[in-house]
Design an enzyme around this catalytic site. Sequence first.
Site, PDB file in Angstrom:
ATOM      1  N   SER A  82       0.884  -1.170   0.000  1.00 38.72           N
ATOM      2  CA  SER A  82       0.000   0.000   0.000  1.00 38.72           C
ATOM      3  C   SER A  82       0.915   1.210   0.000  1.00 38.72           C
ATOM      4  O   SER A  82       1.970   1.177   0.629  1.00 38.72           O
ATOM      5  CB  SER A  82      -0.901   0.014   1.238  1.00 38.72           C
ATOM      6  OG  SER A  82      -0.127   0.228   2.396  1.00 38.72           O
ATOM      7  N   THR A 121      -1.794  -6.061   1.579  1.00 38.71           N
ATOM      8  CA  THR A 121      -2.762  -4.975   1.757  1.00 38.71           C
ATOM      9  C   THR A 121      -2.860  -4.640   3.244  1.00 38.71           C
ATOM     10  O   THR A 121      -2.676  -5.507   4.088  1.00 38.71           O
ATOM     11  CB  THR A 121      -4.128  -5.460   1.245  1.00 38.71           C
ATOM     12  OG1 THR A 121      -4.041  -5.573  -0.170  1.00 38.71           O
ATOM     13  CG2 THR A 121      -5.266  -4.534   1.610  1.00 38.71           C
ATOM     14  N   THR A 130      -4.447  -0.422  -0.539  1.00 35.33           N
ATOM     15  CA  THR A 130      -3.704  -1.469  -1.261  1.00 35.33           C
ATOM     16  C   THR A 130      -3.160  -0.982  -2.588  1.00 35.33           C
ATOM     17  O   THR A 130      -3.643   0.015  -3.146  1.00 35.33           O
ATOM     18  CB  THR A 130      -4.633  -2.682  -1.535  1.00 35.33           C
ATOM     19  OG1 THR A 130      -3.857  -3.771  -2.030  1.00 35.33           O
ATOM     20  CG2 THR A 130      -5.701  -2.355  -2.544  1.00 35.33           C
ATOM     21  N   ARG A 139      -7.730  -3.005 -13.701  1.00 34.91           N
ATOM     22  CA  ARG A 139      -8.368  -3.885 -12.697  1.00 34.91           C
ATOM     23  C   ARG A 139      -8.463  -3.198 -11.337  1.00 34.91           C
ATOM     24  O   ARG A 139      -7.530  -2.567 -10.870  1.00 34.91           O
ATOM     25  CB  ARG A 139      -7.545  -5.166 -12.579  1.00 34.91           C
ATOM     26  CG  ARG A 139      -8.067  -6.176 -11.563  1.00 34.91           C
ATOM     27  CD  ARG A 139      -7.392  -6.039 -10.216  1.00 34.91           C
ATOM     28  NE  ARG A 139      -7.764  -7.134  -9.312  1.00 34.91           N
ATOM     29  CZ  ARG A 139      -7.553  -7.113  -7.995  1.00 34.91           C
ATOM     30  NH1 ARG A 139      -6.998  -6.068  -7.430  1.00 34.91           N
ATOM     31  NH2 ARG A 139      -7.917  -8.133  -7.251  1.00 34.91           N
ATOM     32  N   THR A 181      -8.532  -8.695   3.239  1.00 33.63           N
ATOM     33  CA  THR A 181      -7.366  -8.833   2.357  1.00 33.63           C
ATOM     34  C   THR A 181      -7.405 -10.204   1.702  1.00 33.63           C
ATOM     35  O   THR A 181      -7.805 -11.185   2.334  1.00 33.63           O
ATOM     36  CB  THR A 181      -6.045  -8.659   3.132  1.00 33.63           C
ATOM     37  OG1 THR A 181      -4.965  -8.883   2.217  1.00 33.63           O
ATOM     38  CG2 THR A 181      -5.913  -9.603   4.310  1.00 33.63           C
ATOM     39  N   GLY A 182      -7.009 -10.258   0.453  1.00 31.60           N
ATOM     40  CA  GLY A 182      -7.039 -11.533  -0.253  1.00 31.60           C
ATOM     41  C   GLY A 182      -7.287 -11.294  -1.730  1.00 31.60           C
ATOM     42  O   GLY A 182      -7.190 -10.153  -2.198  1.00 31.60           O
TER      43      GLY A 182
HETATM   44  N1  ASP Z   1      -7.633  -7.527  -1.841  1.00 31.34           N
HETATM   45  C1  ASP Z   1      -6.630  -6.859  -2.638  1.00 31.34           C
HETATM   46  C2  ASP Z   1      -7.073  -6.810  -4.060  1.00 31.34           C
HETATM   47  O1  ASP Z   1      -7.591  -7.797  -4.551  1.00 31.34           O
HETATM   48  C3  ASP Z   1      -5.314  -7.525  -2.586  1.00 31.34           C
HETATM   49  C4  ASP Z   1      -4.799  -7.791  -1.215  1.00 31.34           C
HETATM   50  O2  ASP Z   1      -5.542  -7.953  -0.275  1.00 31.34           O
HETATM   51  O3  ASP Z   1      -3.573  -7.836  -1.088  1.00 31.34           O
HETATM   52  O4  ASP Z   1      -6.834  -5.821  -4.700  1.00 31.34           O
END
Ligand code: ASP
Length: 354
Positions: A93, A218, A236, A246, A269-270
């Site tokens: 981030s 993130t 993030t 995206r 996060t994910g």
């Molecule tokens: N959730 C974030 C995304 O898909 C990525 C992350 O959590 O690292 O942009």
Amino acid sequence: MFRVLVSAATLAVSSFGMAEAQEFNDGSWALVIHGGAGVIERGAMTPEREAEYRAAMAAALERGEAILNANGSALDAIEAVIHGMEDDPLFNSGRGAVFTAAGRNELDASIMDGATLNAGAVAGVTQVRHPISLAREVMDNSRHVMLQGEGAETFAREQGLEIVPPAFFFTERRWAAMERTLISLGLDIPPRPDGAPEPTEIDHGELDRDAREHRFGTVGVVALDRAGNIAAGTSTGGTTAKRWGRVGDSPIIGAGTYANNESCGVSATGTGEFFIRLTVASRICALVEMQGLDLQAASDQVIMDELTAMEGDGGIVALTASGEIAWSFNTPGMYRARLSEGGEPVVAIYGDED
Ligand code: ASP
């Protein structure tokens, strides 16, 4: 003010055994933070790196604690905690964000006020040092909830936020990770951004670990202040080598971030595509509000059961207005930390830690 915590008994047996139940909340504050989830396993990280992450998470708690102890608002605590993490290259981030396939850092962030359900979000900004503050400005000083790209940056300038050259966010580690991903996808490597430093040697062992660990990085915070208000925020760089503008879940209210004093606050996060489709953050709060689940049970239902069934990966941190704190993740690890007023700080990385 006494708010009864109905779920104390359930908390004691919650997953990861992490919740130390409070009998009630008497207007004290609470704070829970994540720094990303992923395949973070014991022995896969150097002891130095692990110590850096633990120190960064502890420092993040301290920044939040300072605000909340001084009767500051949950929103101010979120901003202060995330500022430091956005400036820390350890996290995906702000500075240290991952690169798009075009070699850019496109940053997303959101914030939500659980007292009013006001919210602000930004997507795809490339020159704002603190995207979380821009999200806050959108919430406080515009008629809109979400701004993206150039328009968001025009608004940032108008609000007097700190603008930096895109190369401010550059780190060799993330650039190398992007190169690796592009090679594996058979895509061209873009030129280094204008103003990026000369290439430096990077630790290939660490790059291997990064690739294997698939650490997201993130950052997100949920806070409860002494006035009983919940707020949540997330910031993030998205996912490595993302394409075509995206946008993930982090700036999507209800997916990556949600806060409502009547139920809970959540930051996620994910892999964002799954979190968007499942509306993870608001879904957890809806289970709390409408089905009366305690926070840990609601979080586990959405993350461990529903997200896992979709083959999505990641996790959340969450809290309620009664000071109940939960985290849940279906990855081997998640950088995470929590602190309740008068309690001891907890910093954890691996799945088997408290
Ligand atoms: N959730 C974030 C995304 O898909 C990525 C992350 O959590 O690292 O942009």
